[in-house]
Design an enzyme around this catalytic site. Sequence first.
Site, PDB file in Angstrom:
ATOM      1  N   HIS A 449     -37.203 -67.838 -91.442  1.00  0.00           N
ATOM      2  CA  HIS A 449     -37.742 -68.466 -90.713  1.00  0.00           C
ATOM      3  C   HIS A 449     -38.577 -67.912 -89.636  1.00  0.00           C
ATOM      4  CE1 HIS A 449     -34.751 -71.481 -92.577  1.00  0.00           C
ATOM      5  NE2 HIS A 449     -35.883 -71.647 -93.565  1.00  0.00           N
ATOM      6  N   ARG A 556     -44.137 -84.978 -71.685  1.00  0.00           N
ATOM      7  CA  ARG A 556     -43.099 -85.730 -72.323  1.00  0.00           C
ATOM      8  C   ARG A 556     -41.727 -85.034 -71.109  1.00  0.00           C
ATOM      9  NH1 ARG A 556     -45.622 -84.425 -76.615  1.00  0.00           N
ATOM     10  NH2 ARG A 556     -46.524 -86.344 -77.647  1.00  0.00           N
ATOM     11  N   ARG A 592     -44.893 -87.835 -67.348  1.00  0.00           N
ATOM     12  CA  ARG A 592     -44.082 -88.905 -67.198  1.00  0.00           C
ATOM     13  C   ARG A 592     -42.108 -88.933 -67.450  1.00  0.00           C
ATOM     14  NH1 ARG A 592     -44.483 -90.801 -73.551  1.00  0.00           N
ATOM     15  NH2 ARG A 592     -43.127 -89.833 -73.528  1.00  0.00           N
ATOM     16  N   GLU A 691     -48.492 -99.411 -74.119  1.00  0.00           N
ATOM     17  CA  GLU A 691     -47.840 -98.951 -75.224  1.00  0.00           C
ATOM     18  C   GLU A 691     -47.506-100.783 -75.787  1.00  0.00           C
ATOM     19  OE1 GLU A 691     -45.232 -95.999 -75.129  1.00  0.00           O
ATOM     20  OE2 GLU A 691     -44.796 -96.546 -73.078  1.00  0.00           O
ATOM     21  N   ASN A 714     -49.626 -95.135 -79.959  1.00  0.00           N
ATOM     22  CA  ASN A 714     -48.477 -94.860 -81.390  1.00  0.00           C
ATOM     23  C   ASN A 714     -48.269 -95.732 -81.711  1.00  0.00           C
ATOM     24  OD1 ASN A 714     -50.180 -92.538 -81.469  1.00  0.00           O
ATOM     25  ND2 ASN A 714     -48.512 -91.020 -81.522  1.00  0.00           N
ATOM     26  N   ASP A 715     -47.309 -96.150 -80.343  1.00  0.00           N
ATOM     27  CA  ASP A 715     -46.876 -97.221 -79.738  1.00  0.00           C
ATOM     28  C   ASP A 715     -46.917 -98.751 -80.179  1.00  0.00           C
ATOM     29  OD1 ASP A 715     -44.404 -95.988 -79.992  1.00  0.00           O
ATOM     30  OD2 ASP A 715     -43.731 -95.395 -78.499  1.00  0.00           O
ATOM     31  N   ARG A 725     -43.951 -96.442 -88.555  1.00  0.00           N
ATOM     32  CA  ARG A 725     -45.034 -95.653 -89.283  1.00  0.00           C
ATOM     33  C   ARG A 725     -43.690 -94.752 -90.399  1.00  0.00           C
ATOM     34  NH1 ARG A 725     -47.773 -91.501 -85.594  1.00  0.00           N
ATOM     35  NH2 ARG A 725     -45.605 -91.994 -83.764  1.00  0.00           N
ATOM     36  N   CYS A 762     -53.360 -91.199 -74.450  1.00  0.00           N
ATOM     37  CA  CYS A 762     -52.831 -90.425 -74.592  1.00  0.00           C
ATOM     38  C   CYS A 762     -52.108 -89.681 -76.328  1.00  0.00           C
ATOM     39  CB  CYS A 762     -51.838 -90.109 -73.469  1.00  0.00           C
ATOM     40  SG  CYS A 762     -50.155 -91.625 -73.459  1.00  0.00           S
TER      41      CYS A 762
END
Lengths: 837, 213
Positions: A449, A556, A592, A691, A714-715, A725, A762
């Site tokens: 890893h 974010r 945000r 969104e 996306n949303d 999704r 975005c």
Amino acid sequence: MIGIVIVSHSAKLAAGVLELARGMAGEDVKLAATGGLALPEQPLGTDAGLVMQAIEEVYSEDGVLVLMDLGSAVLSAEMALDMLPPELRAHIALCEAPLVEGAVSAAVQARLGSSLEQVMAEARGALGAKAEHLGAEAPAAETPSVEKLLDARTLRLTVTNRLGLHARPAARFVQTAGKFPQTPITVRNLTRSRGPVDARSINSVATLGVQCGHEIEIQAAGNSADLALDAFKALADENFGDLESESPAHALAAPSQVGAPAGALQGIPGSGGIAFGPARHFRLHKPAIPFHAISDPEAEWAKLEKAIELTQHQIQGTLAAVERRSDRQTAQIFEAHLLFLEDASLREPAHRLIAEEHLNAAAAWDRAVESVATEYQSLDDEYLRARAVDVLDVGCQVVMNLLGESRPAPTLESPGILIAADLTPADTARLDASMVKAICTAFGGPTSHSAILARTFGIPAVVGIGEGVLNLPEDCPLIVDAVKGWVIPEPDEATRRGYIEAADALKLASDQALTESAELAVSKDGRRIEVGANIGSLAEARAAVAAGAEGVGLLRTEFLYLDRDTAPDEEEQFTAYAGIAQVLAGRPLIIRTLDIGGDKPLPYIDQGREANPFLGWRAIRLCLAQPELFKVQLRAILRVAALHPVRVMFPMIATLGELRAAKAMLIEARGELTARGVSVPERIETGIMVEIPAAAIRARELAPEVDFFSIGTNDLTQYTMAAERGNARVASLTDAFYPAVLELIHGVVEAAQANGKWVGICGELGGEPLAVPILLGMGIGELSMSAPSIPKAKQMIRAWNFEDAQRLSRDVLLLSSPEEVRAAVLAAEAREQGRVC
Amino acid sequence: MTVRRDDVIAWIQAYADVIAENKARLTQLDSDIGDGDHGTNMDRGFQAVKAKVPEFADKDIGAVLKTVGMTLVSTVGGASGPLYGTFFLQAGSATAGKMELSLNDWIAALQAGVDGIIMRGKANLGDKTMVDALLPALQALKESASSGAGLPASLKASAAACEQGMLATVPLVARKGRASYLGERSAGHQDPGATSSHMLLQAAAESWSMLAD
């Protein structure tokens, strides 16, 4: 769909198995887990009443399959069956299949809509693939061979993902077959002459033993045969869901001793690159483990549980951070760590040592960990042997937490080459790339890893060098050639010069690519779009700047809130945001505000249980209801805005009322700062995420009250199409190229322009090359995306005329499907290129 | 001569106390050949049962025994949960609606309970389980009753046979439950389930010994 019930003595094991099964089969499988007793101290055991409830939870006439571990779990499951009404009993089967493998196979099969008998047969055959892999006598696996299909269409392809059709890719394969329930589909491993088998059976597919490089033949018959084969082709093109970084195209060169300079130590390339620097040894010392008898075993066990829980929190935090800056597969390493912590094979022996031998928690835990790690080390399989380090790593973290010590990060005081026996993923994740020029490990392989993580961070690494590397004197000058896997101690002048040239050439090539990317993105006729990055940490801010981001369109902030027992205070947030703004060096930064909900529970907010967290109490809804929590963040943002070009953005706004309430809160926060005498900017540019379709539809009403809109595609797509999704059956609906979504975006831009405001994107759509001309044509002013997508997006912008893009963006709104939209973009692109010629 | 509802409650309570006193011993027996939780599990279950005693005030014997059974199912955790749970649930069904039990009622209750355990655990005589103690006890109870002995004497005979059965598990090789994983190594140890079964019938014999014959 068949429901599946998992019964274990341990609630955590049951939940872990459920998580695994869900991870393989998808979110919408009907799974219920039950384990332990519903008593405050949560003893191990099973409760027939709880089993009955779990069965009822997933019951339908399609049937329920119950899998259980041993002893009382079997008896309790039988008793639960006796307690249910006879008409239900007929649809419920208790199955002796192995719990973990059975649950995973059954879940995948259930997801395909198979009958109870089929699902049970899959669960029973679930040990086949593992037995085959380990060379054991396979239990009578029920992998019915199938008849050769008549009039079948055939697709042959070579499997190129690194691990072949192993568990997860095999699941994707079977799910793809499951999308065509009426189409007989078979698959053969041509390389090994195995099969054909039913492509809908996870066990059958797994026992074909398809490895990287094997050729397989998929056959389908019936009306949808071509469609089905297209779907497999598409699946193969995306490497069966394995990410590209794992594919052989990206694999590193095999070790080579040819031409190695004298005295070079030979290792395995783990992460490419060339580095120079002094040797710096990092040796992690496991803390001294106290060993004594205790008088209150219950309290001692509680202590251990608390330390384990704390470790889980910490790992979840690392997981969240890694997930944001790398890929899902790297994050899975930490998911595996979480599973170790839930594993009864660690917990039960530790519990026993505490309860019966009255051993203190640290010593009991250490003994359990050592014994499991030893078991791993004794295995033949190289991959599994490498997991011993993972067990020791999580084990060590728990001990540190028990003793209240924090594990030292492998920091270097001056730049150098880090040398270690082996690095744990947690060590690697915390490396400071500005100090660590390269990593050399004595043990561990290229699949360890830490090697994967080093690649993610772009730190050259040579692994598996052997113990010799540990004997290099501290400060010994080294050259690390991680392309060939060499570590060269005290290089002579000629070698040194040669490597300096090679390193310069490497640097030149990468600098050139970056310079190009750093230039502004302007269309052929002079229309500029600002291209920024979506980030979620300081490290990502650095990567964004390196990739040529002109700003950050989305920071974010959730990373500050996860993995802790109390909310971050104003000072901590200020420091974090200011650090990122500094790295951006004057580039604009859109912060945000907290976007969190019931899917990521925080210990310091009572979120309650929600049936559907994505339609629930989250983001701005939660923040407006928690003014204190919210204002702490707003104050921190305002303070940074006094020093740097910072904008604030509210997520999940659905109504004008919410926007006004959020702005009122911002004014309150400003007032509180002024009252404290802290300097605040005169005004801060304030925008909202668009969104929720309600916000897009009412953009005209919202536009006068914001400075900008940023569309979270996306949303917006998921909420517009009412499809998520994660759900493979409806995932095709979550395509932002649906004209419904494009029309909403178009409307938002029109409303914004009518009010003199700008609109950014975005969501992932912004990083999709085919979407770029449409968005350019619509009049989008800013695209923000993950850093690696930036160069390509800029290329696209530079390749287009704004006028042509405008025409294209109008045309696509007249189309009906994403396929038509994409085809239209490709056609227009061809015309655009023709114009150049 | 009968066993009244309150006598049944007294027996349950007495058994709960016996289990509490012998918790360590049962756990020790279970550690030798099982997973070492029998004492802890049984004690947790019967302390939960004891806490329910106030609810028994308006219940008949069948309802009391069923409540005991359901409580055990959700609080014992190990295999003894469903096994003792089934024992009490079945015994409760056999005594539904009764406020007192004759010797024949008790035989019917014990028969139903033991049948339930056999059905649930699928154990046979000689598998080194609680069945090895309970079946001889049931047999002795029936023989004593048919020879005309009264309730206290029959209970005593039953408990004695139960003890013999329990002791006879020592040389046996386990064929059911966690102990069966040990194979031959399980021989030489007394079965913990048989031991707690004996305690159950011994408690009945003792707490009902004062009843007028």
